[in-house]
Design an enzyme around this catalytic site. Structure first.
Site, PDB file in Angstrom:
ATOM      1  N   HIS A 184     -96.987  -7.528  21.468  1.00 43.69           N
ATOM      2  CA  HIS A 184     -97.081  -6.068  21.502  1.00 43.69           C
ATOM      3  C   HIS A 184     -96.321  -5.475  20.322  1.00 43.69           C
ATOM      4  O   HIS A 184     -95.127  -5.711  20.160  1.00 43.69           O
ATOM      5  CB  HIS A 184     -96.541  -5.501  22.819  1.00 43.69           C
ATOM      6  CG  HIS A 184     -97.551  -5.572  23.917  1.00 43.69           C
ATOM      7  ND1 HIS A 184     -98.269  -4.488  24.331  1.00 43.69           N
ATOM      8  CD2 HIS A 184     -97.992  -6.607  24.645  1.00 43.69           C
ATOM      9  CE1 HIS A 184     -99.096  -4.858  25.288  1.00 43.69           C
ATOM     10  NE2 HIS A 184     -98.947  -6.149  25.505  1.00 43.69           N
ATOM     11  N   SER A 243    -102.325  -3.599  22.746  1.00 43.00           N
ATOM     12  CA  SER A 243    -102.836  -4.889  22.253  1.00 43.00           C
ATOM     13  C   SER A 243    -103.089  -5.032  20.752  1.00 43.00           C
ATOM     14  O   SER A 243    -104.090  -5.629  20.348  1.00 43.00           O
ATOM     15  CB  SER A 243    -104.119  -5.249  23.007  1.00 43.00           C
ATOM     16  OG  SER A 243    -103.835  -5.386  24.367  1.00 43.00           O
ATOM     17  N   MET A 276    -101.858  -2.554  33.575  1.00 47.25           N
ATOM     18  CA  MET A 276    -100.437  -2.307  33.833  1.00 47.25           C
ATOM     19  C   MET A 276     -99.885  -1.145  33.012  1.00 47.25           C
ATOM     20  O   MET A 276     -98.682  -1.093  32.740  1.00 47.25           O
ATOM     21  CB  MET A 276     -99.634  -3.582  33.520  1.00 47.25           C
ATOM     22  CG  MET A 276    -100.115  -4.813  34.285  1.00 47.25           C
ATOM     23  SD  MET A 276     -99.196  -6.280  33.801  1.00 47.25           S
ATOM     24  CE  MET A 276    -100.218  -7.575  34.522  1.00 47.25           C
ATOM     25  N   SER A 277    -100.751  -0.221  32.619  1.00 46.16           N
ATOM     26  CA  SER A 277    -100.266   0.864  31.750  1.00 46.16           C
ATOM     27  C   SER A 277    -101.074   2.148  31.969  1.00 46.16           C
ATOM     28  O   SER A 277    -101.756   2.300  32.972  1.00 46.16           O
ATOM     29  CB  SER A 277    -100.376   0.430  30.286  1.00 46.16           C
ATOM     30  OG  SER A 277    -101.715   0.352  29.881  1.00 46.16           O
ATOM     31  N   ALA A 328    -105.862  -2.746  27.549  1.00 47.23           N
ATOM     32  CA  ALA A 328    -106.681  -3.892  27.947  1.00 47.23           C
ATOM     33  C   ALA A 328    -106.611  -3.967  29.467  1.00 47.23           C
ATOM     34  O   ALA A 328    -105.563  -3.684  30.060  1.00 47.23           O
ATOM     35  CB  ALA A 328    -106.131  -5.169  27.335  1.00 47.23           C
ATOM     36  N   ASN A 380    -110.696  -9.467  30.354  1.00 45.38           N
ATOM     37  CA  ASN A 380    -110.919 -10.622  31.253  1.00 45.38           C
ATOM     38  C   ASN A 380    -111.519 -10.118  32.549  1.00 45.38           C
ATOM     39  O   ASN A 380    -111.408  -8.930  32.869  1.00 45.38           O
ATOM     40  CB  ASN A 380    -109.569 -11.297  31.549  1.00 45.38           C
ATOM     41  CG  ASN A 380    -108.574 -10.342  32.181  1.00 45.38           C
ATOM     42  OD1 ASN A 380    -107.973  -9.514  31.477  1.00 45.38           O
ATOM     43  ND2 ASN A 380    -108.415 -10.405  33.482  1.00 45.38           N
ATOM     44  N   TYR A 408     -93.006  -2.352  33.776  1.00 41.98           N
ATOM     45  CA  TYR A 408     -92.531  -3.666  34.253  1.00 41.98           C
ATOM     46  C   TYR A 408     -91.434  -4.261  33.357  1.00 41.98           C
ATOM     47  O   TYR A 408     -90.776  -5.217  33.744  1.00 41.98           O
ATOM     48  CB  TYR A 408     -93.696  -4.664  34.395  1.00 41.98           C
ATOM     49  CG  TYR A 408     -94.413  -5.004  33.110  1.00 41.98           C
ATOM     50  CD1 TYR A 408     -93.809  -5.784  32.125  1.00 41.98           C
ATOM     51  CD2 TYR A 408     -95.700  -4.539  32.866  1.00 41.98           C
ATOM     52  CE1 TYR A 408     -94.455  -6.080  30.943  1.00 41.98           C
ATOM     53  CE2 TYR A 408     -96.365  -4.826  31.689  1.00 41.98           C
ATOM     54  CZ  TYR A 408     -95.729  -5.603  30.725  1.00 41.98           C
ATOM     55  OH  TYR A 408     -96.373  -5.883  29.550  1.00 41.98           O
ATOM     56  N   GLU A 409     -91.245  -3.679  32.168  1.00 42.11           N
ATOM     57  CA  GLU A 409     -90.173  -4.203  31.298  1.00 42.11           C
ATOM     58  C   GLU A 409     -88.796  -3.855  31.854  1.00 42.11           C
ATOM     59  O   GLU A 409     -87.781  -4.408  31.424  1.00 42.11           O
ATOM     60  CB  GLU A 409     -90.334  -3.662  29.871  1.00 42.11           C
ATOM     61  CG  GLU A 409     -91.565  -4.228  29.171  1.00 42.11           C
ATOM     62  CD  GLU A 409     -91.749  -3.625  27.794  1.00 42.11           C
ATOM     63  OE1 GLU A 409     -90.941  -3.916  26.908  1.00 42.11           O
ATOM     64  OE2 GLU A 409     -92.714  -2.849  27.614  1.00 42.11           O
ATOM     65  N   HIS A 444    -101.813 -14.337  29.777  1.00 43.95           N
ATOM     66  CA  HIS A 444    -101.565 -13.320  28.744  1.00 43.95           C
ATOM     67  C   HIS A 444    -102.256 -13.686  27.426  1.00 43.95           C
ATOM     68  O   HIS A 444    -102.729 -12.820  26.693  1.00 43.95           O
ATOM     69  CB  HIS A 444    -100.051 -13.181  28.539  1.00 43.95           C
ATOM     70  CG  HIS A 444     -99.651 -12.139  27.552  1.00 43.95           C
ATOM     71  ND1 HIS A 444    -100.026 -10.816  27.663  1.00 43.95           N
ATOM     72  CD2 HIS A 444     -98.910 -12.219  26.413  1.00 43.95           C
ATOM     73  CE1 HIS A 444     -99.524 -10.135  26.633  1.00 43.95           C
ATOM     74  NE2 HIS A 444     -98.857 -10.964  25.860  1.00 43.95           N
ATOM     75  N   HIS A 495     -93.858  -0.847  28.735  1.00 45.13           N
ATOM     76  CA  HIS A 495     -94.426  -0.811  30.085  1.00 45.13           C
ATOM     77  C   HIS A 495     -93.327  -0.668  31.135  1.00 45.13           C
ATOM     78  O   HIS A 495     -92.191  -1.082  30.908  1.00 45.13           O
ATOM     79  CB  HIS A 495     -95.190  -2.105  30.376  1.00 45.13           C
ATOM     80  CG  HIS A 495     -96.314  -2.362  29.420  1.00 45.13           C
ATOM     81  ND1 HIS A 495     -96.098  -2.866  28.157  1.00 45.13           N
ATOM     82  CD2 HIS A 495     -97.644  -2.177  29.546  1.00 45.13           C
ATOM     83  CE1 HIS A 495     -97.277  -2.988  27.548  1.00 45.13           C
ATOM     84  NE2 HIS A 495     -98.224  -2.566  28.359  1.00 45.13           N
TER      85      HIS A 495
HETATM   86  N1  HPA Z   1    -104.815  -7.336  35.584  1.00 46.69           N
HETATM   87  C1  HPA Z   1    -103.810  -6.493  35.238  1.00 46.69           C
HETATM   88  N2  HPA Z   1    -103.566  -6.133  33.993  1.00 46.69           N
HETATM   89  C2  HPA Z   1    -104.357  -6.624  33.039  1.00 46.69           C
HETATM   90  C3  HPA Z   1    -105.423  -7.490  33.315  1.00 46.69           C
HETATM   91  C4  HPA Z   1    -105.664  -7.873  34.658  1.00 46.69           C
HETATM   92  O1  HPA Z   1    -106.582  -8.648  34.990  1.00 46.69           O
HETATM   93  N3  HPA Z   1    -106.013  -7.788  32.132  1.00 46.69           N
HETATM   94  C5  HPA Z   1    -105.327  -7.103  31.168  1.00 46.69           C
HETATM   95  N4  HPA Z   1    -104.326  -6.391  31.706  1.00 46.69           N
END
Ligand code: HPA
Length: 272
Positions: free
Chosen positions: A61, A30, A211-212, A113, A235, A85-86, A247, A83
């Site tokens: 990123h 981030s 996701m990492s 994050a 969040n 998922y890419e 995002h 990541h």
């Molecule tokens: N979920 C998954 N990945 C994330 C989130 C989330 O709420 N916030 C930041 N990366």
């Protein structure tokens, strides 16, 4: 994984990367790389130039490797990450760890994050990762085994080093930053979770989700590196948050936390 990809990447790096082992590798999610003081740079290379790594495909990123000196320490800073998922496979996801390992580095600080699940967490809080749950079903170590990557069946009893976690805690206390121990879960993304998934994860004892980090941690642990993990709660997770997840919100929270993240990491690097 394909070891030749790593060989090509290592061959591309200048010799100055290999003459002194870095004291620590830091993987910065981030945009946090921008906040660190890197006054005495040894090497600076865009990910796009490193064979097998490639530029991030995700908006916001960064993608840059910076090897720098700070005081008597040498730090391998990986600013941004690729990541899973890419869709480019595991190699770019674990490349920062593998290249740092080849430089002789034995410690890693992995940052990210994450969405907060534990009701005690608020956006802007930090979680010092003490353990993880791999929800992805994937594992970068599936495939041919390489001696230099450690045991074929790596022990995972203490992936996150107790001593390094204590260093992070001590730093947070000194700086007056809210930080609690927690369990981080790796979901593949790129979808955020459903509220039902988040309820299930809460029942599993998961405090934060992202996701990492876990692929890097699985790989670094197998290789015998000492690992610290740090999540910024950007969040509240799906179903806990009053709003749909987005995002932009994650990026904004990451940007707002830059000064705190930088002081926490700075303190950690100094006392390492
Ligand atoms: N979920 C998954 N990945 C994330 C989130 C989330 O709420 N916030 C930041 N990366």
């Amino acid at each position: 994984m394909n070891i030749e990809i790593f060989d090509k990447a290592a061959e591309y790096l200048p010799d100055s990367c290999f003459d002194t082992p870095p004291d620590v590798a830091v993987v910065l999610g981030s945009g946090w790389g921008e906040a660190l003081e890197m006054d005495d740079m040894v090497v600076r290379i865009p990910y796009a130039d490193i064979p097998g790594m490639g530029a991030s495909t995700v908006k916001g990123h960064q993608g840059e490797f910076i090897l720098y000196r700070r005081g008597d320490k040498r730090i391998a800073a990986w600013c941004g990450r690729r990541h899973w998922y890419e869709g480019a496979g595991w190699e770019p996801a674990v490349m920062p760890v593998e290249l740092s390992r080849r430089m002789g580095c034995q410690k890693a600080l992995l940052t990210n994050a994450a969405g907060g699940i534990n009701p005690a967490l608020r956006p802007g809080d930090f979680v010092i990762i003490r353990d993880h749950v791999n929800l992805s079903g994937g594992n970068p170590l599936i495939g041919p085994h390489r001696e230099e990557w450690g045991a074929r069946f790596p022990d995972m009893s203490e992936v996150y080093c107790r001593h390094l976690a204590e260093l992070l805690h001590a730093g947070a206390n000194r700086l007056g930053i809210r930080a609690m121990d927690g369990v981080y879960a790796f979901a593949t993304g790129p979808c955020y979770e459903t509220p039902a998934e988040i309820r299930a994860y809460k029942a599993l004892g998961i405090d934060a989700v992202g996701m990492s980090t876990v692929p890097e941690a699985m790989f670094a642990n197998a290789c015998g590196m000492k690992i610290a993990g740090l999540s910024l709660i950007s969040n509240l997770a799906a179903g806990i948050s009053p709003r749909p997840l987005d995002h932009k919100e994650v990026m904004e929270a990451g940007a707002a936390a830059k000064p705190l993240m930088a002081s926490l990491i700075g303190d950690f690097l100094e006392r390492l």
